[in-house]
Design an enzyme around this catalytic site. Structure first.
Site, mmCIF file in Angstrom:
data_model
loop_
_atom_site.group_PDB
_atom_site.id
_atom_site.type_symbol
_atom_site.label_atom_id
_atom_site.label_comp_id
_atom_site.label_asym_id
_atom_site.label_seq_id
_atom_site.Cartn_x
_atom_site.Cartn_y
_atom_site.Cartn_z
ATOM 1 C CD GLU A 135 -3.531 7.685 5.151
ATOM 2 O OE1 GLU A 135 -4.321 7.094 5.643
ATOM 3 O OE2 GLU A 135 -2.131 7.598 5.546
ATOM 4 C CD GLU B 290 -2.572 1.161 2.506
ATOM 5 O OE1 GLU B 290 -2.934 0.151 2.985
ATOM 6 O OE2 GLU B 290 -2.760 2.386 3.125
#
Length: 175
Positions: free
Chosen positions: A58, A53
């Site tokens: 974010e 990932e």
């Protein structure tokens, strides 16, 4: 009642290497967790973090000046992911910004508004497995609540919007 939403290229298009970039305006507010990220194309719902990932961006709504870039793989996932906080001197949600990674064999570099702020190489994972030399698909999402986002703030305005100007992938032409 709140719900989260996401768009993904899984099963439609995957990429290996290049510059993956988006110009986004994130929503502000405690409990909001917009993200621009990638999962290994072999993700089957049960093989995380072995599939790999890459969190290109974010944003944690309760931290209005902070974005993060993170890499997750076997032995370095969740809270142990290889991560970099990138604080600004302003509220990131106030305008559009560009988030990107430049990805090549053995290395990923993170960018915010054209400036590099984080690099992870194969050597940085030590004796753990490097799972970033295969195709990945792209995800854009706006999560509401959750462990990282924290509780939804009383002042958080709904509906919340993650505005997307573009998502682009640049890859070298085949010789």
């Amino acid at each position: 009642y709140y719900t989260s939403a996401r768009l993904k290229t899984q099963g439609l298009q995957s990429f290996q290497y290049g510059r993956i970039e988006a110009r986004l305006q994130v929503p502000s507010g405690a409990g909001l967790w917009p993200a621009f990220w990638m999962l290994g194309d072999d993700f089957d719902g049960n093989n995380w973090p072995d599939c790999g990932e890459v969190d290109i961006m974010e944003y944690i709504g309760r931290e209005p000046d902070l974005i993060m870039g993170t890499m997750h793989g076997p032995g370095y996932s969740g809270a142990l992911g290889l991560s970099k906080w990138n604080r600004q001197e302003y509220a990131i949600a106030d305008e559009f910004h560009t988030y990107a990674v430049e990805w090549k064999a053995g290395q990923i570099d993170w960018y915010y508004d054209g400036k590099s702020y984080f690099t992870v190489t194969r050597a940085d994972v030590g004796d753990r497995q490097w799972v970033f030399d295969h195709p990945f698909f792209i995800i854009l999402n706006l999560a509401i609540g959750g462990q990282l986002a924290g509780p939804i703030g009383l002042e958080t305005v709904f509906p919340a919007h993650l505005y997307v100007d573009y998502v682009r992938v640049y890859q070298a032409a085949d010789p």
